[in-house]
Design a protein around this motif. Structure first.
Motif: not given
Length: 588
Positions: A550-577
């Motif tokens: 894939l190339g380093v840039g696109p490959a890291c972008s995929i991983l970064g995109g997954i990290a963005i999808l996971m980003l709300p978890i701590p905020w949701i846990m703080y609000r509704y935990g």
């Protein structure tokens, strides 16, 4: 400090028994000893008392168990609608609900076991700490002794964790020598990680047995770990190397899962975030500094030198710990005291509470606690499931980083193996600098809530907000600045932000899980360790092809995109935990 430290070590305890109790004696062995009698109205909050659940004894830092019985139904919670802390008044209905929930969780056999434990407790003379200031209680050790033992636990953790990544610089030579692909050579890394993911499910519960304690398990498992390095370095084919790497990871695993419990044995709750944070730095330093040492060793000699270095480091650590690592488990220390008192006073009724519980714990109970319940909690508890996935993703990316540095810095920037190892210092510096900011935050923000008994689990999460944002930023930054046209220092700086985000997420996530499930913390953390280790073991197998195709840039972008999808978890846990925990029969 030194005599008591050596007396309570593996070496001291061995000499004590082999000498017929003539050397390294305890106060109970001295002539004219009498049991100190504490005031009738006083009961130490740190004494070992009958537990309400078999697994509670594996949680040395269970703040709820330290409260008076009448206070347990008045633990503070977060009002998720108003964002305020509420301390409910105790009511008979709340007490009844608590009791009903406990009965619902246990089956008839388990209730019978509890009754048997309580019956023997009533018939025995329970050995506890002699007073609230008993010097043998690890909570009462001097600051200097606690700091020294903390250093030993950190050194032990580092000595095992470095065993994974120190191997990685030699993968190319291993593939060439054994005539296999580099992917097959990478199995030596992944199987080691898988070994220390599986190991705690079987070995860590042994440290909770008062008859063994933590130190005995640490020493015996580390000794096996050190011995295994010899046949590993002398392996003549991959078929011999790979099983040895898995067994070595398995043998070294107890410290990785139980090190935090050892620190909790000594430090009060308000200081544990700081010391466990330091222990986490030691854990991160292993896979980060491993390629640095392994790179120069492989470049100067052969891949076998990475294993010999692991042998030397592990052997030196073993020698130090055998002589100077004292037992920290209160359950084990009180069991040893009970044995001494039975011998000196000739009264078989003298027993420790942990000893009685262990005698009534069957194979089924241990299997449920270590092998079944971790997966049950992971499947039925949303908080556990989401944090396991999140932390496993971060852990997997960490090991992808270990493999991707070779693509970025060796192939693109022309680094040799030793210089490639130096590139990992960015990850190390990021973790150390983050801890330098985290420790004052924990003391200034979290400590007062522990002191005032207003702490709730969601207070762990604000640092995760920062970490969840730093993780995708660092991935995009690293990926799109890794080309040869960009100076090599730029992606290294990006890696420092990655380790900072990783450190924050680990600290927040693992502590939050422990606080939400204090009665089942052993199962929750064992399941998390297993899940993230399996993911961490799998990621390096495809990382090189992933970046090449894939190339380093696109490959890291995929991983970064997954990290963005996971980003709300701590905020949701703080609000509704708090609301989610109120629906659970396992959370407190």
């Amino acid at each position: 400090m030194a005599p008591a430290t050596m007396r309570d070590s593996f070496f001291g305890d061995l000499v004590y028994h082999l000498s017929g109790h003539r050397y390294f004696q305890h106060p109970e062995d001295l002539p004219g000893f009498t049991i100190p009698t504490p005031p009738r109205s006083h009961k130490s909050s740190r004494s070992v008392t009958p537990t309400r659940d078999v697994e509670t004894s594996s949680r040395p830092d269970d703040e709820e168990s330290r409260l008076p019985e009448g206070e347990k139904t008045r633990l503070p919670r977060v009002d998720s609608d108003q964002g305020t802390i509420v301390v409910p008044e105790p009511t008979e209905r709340a007490a009844a609900h608590q009791k009903a929930r406990e009965v619902e969780e246990g089956d008839l056999e388990r209730e019978r076991m509890k009754d048997a434990v309580q019956q023997e407790m009533s018939e025995s003379l329970i050995v506890e700490w002699y007073s609230a200031n008993d010097p043998e209680d690890p909570q009462n050790w001097s600051f200097r002794k606690k700091s020294f033992v903390t250093f030993e636990i950190c050194l032990l953790t580092f000595s095992i964790y470095i065993g994974s990544a120190i191997y990685s610089p030699g993968i190319g030579q291993i593939a060439e020598q054994f005539g296999v692909s580099e992917t097959a050579g990478t199995l030596g890394l992944t199987l080691f990680v898988a070994g220390y993911g599986v190991g705690p499910m079987f070995l860590s519960p042994l440290s909770e047995l008062p008859q063994l304690g933590r130190t005995t398990v640490y020493i015996l498992s580390l000794a096996l770990f050190v011995v295994l390095q010899v046949p590993t370095a002398l392996s003549k084919n991959l078929g011999a190397l790979l099983p040895l790497r898995f067994v070595a990871g398995f043998a070294g695993s107890p410290a990785l899962a139980t090190g935090g419990a050892s620190l909790s044995d000594m430090w009060a709750p308000e200081y544990r975030a700081v010391v466990i944070g330091l222990w986490s730095v030691a854990a991160v330093s292993g896979p980060v500094l491993g390629p640095l040492l392994g790179g120069f060793a492989t470049q100067g000699e052969r891949w076998t030198w990475t294993i010999w270095m692991l042998l030397w480091l592990g052997g030196a650590t073993l020698a130090l710990l055998v002589a100077l690592l004292p037992e920290t488990s209160a359950s084990a220390l009180l069991y040893r005291r009970a044995r001494r008192l039975r011998r000196v006073l000739r009264d078989a009724r003298l027993k420790s509470a942990g000893e009685i519980e262990a005698e009534h714990m069957g194979v089924r109970d241990v299997a449920m606690m270590t092998l079944v319940r971790p997966f049950v909690l992971m499947l039925v508890e949303p908080i556990v499931a989401f944090w396991n996935v999140y932390i496993a993703l971060v852990y997997g990316i960490l090991y992808i980083f270990i493999e991707s540095f070779r693509v970025v810095f060796v192939e693109k920037h022309g680094f040799n193996l030793g210089e490639n190892g130096l590139a990992f210092l960015g990850l190390f510096c990021g973790a150390v600098i983050t801890y330098a900011f985290f420790a004052p935050y924990a003391l200034r923000v979290l400590k007062p809530h522990f002191v005032n008994n207003t702490f709730v689990p969601e207070m762990r999460l604000p640092i995760a907000f920062v970490g969840s944002v730093l993780l995708p930023i660092s991935m995009f930054w690293f990926g799109w600045t890794s080309s040869a046209s960009v100076h090599w220092i730029v992606p290294i700086i990006a890696s420092a932000f990655f380790s900072a985000g990783t450190y924050m997420l680990f600290q927040a996530g693992l502590n939050y899980l422990s606080d939400c499930y204090p009665r089942y913390v052993a199962s929750v953390l064992a399941g998390n360790d297993f899940f993230r280790s399996m993911v961490g073991a799998a990621f390096p197998l495809f990382s090189t092809a992933f970046f090449h195709n894939l190339g380093v840039g696109p490959a890291c972008s995929i991983l970064g995109g997954i990290a963005i999808l996971m980003l709300p978890i701590p905020w949701i846990m703080y609000r509704y935990g708090a609301r989610i925990r109120s629906w659970s029969k396992y959370a407190d």
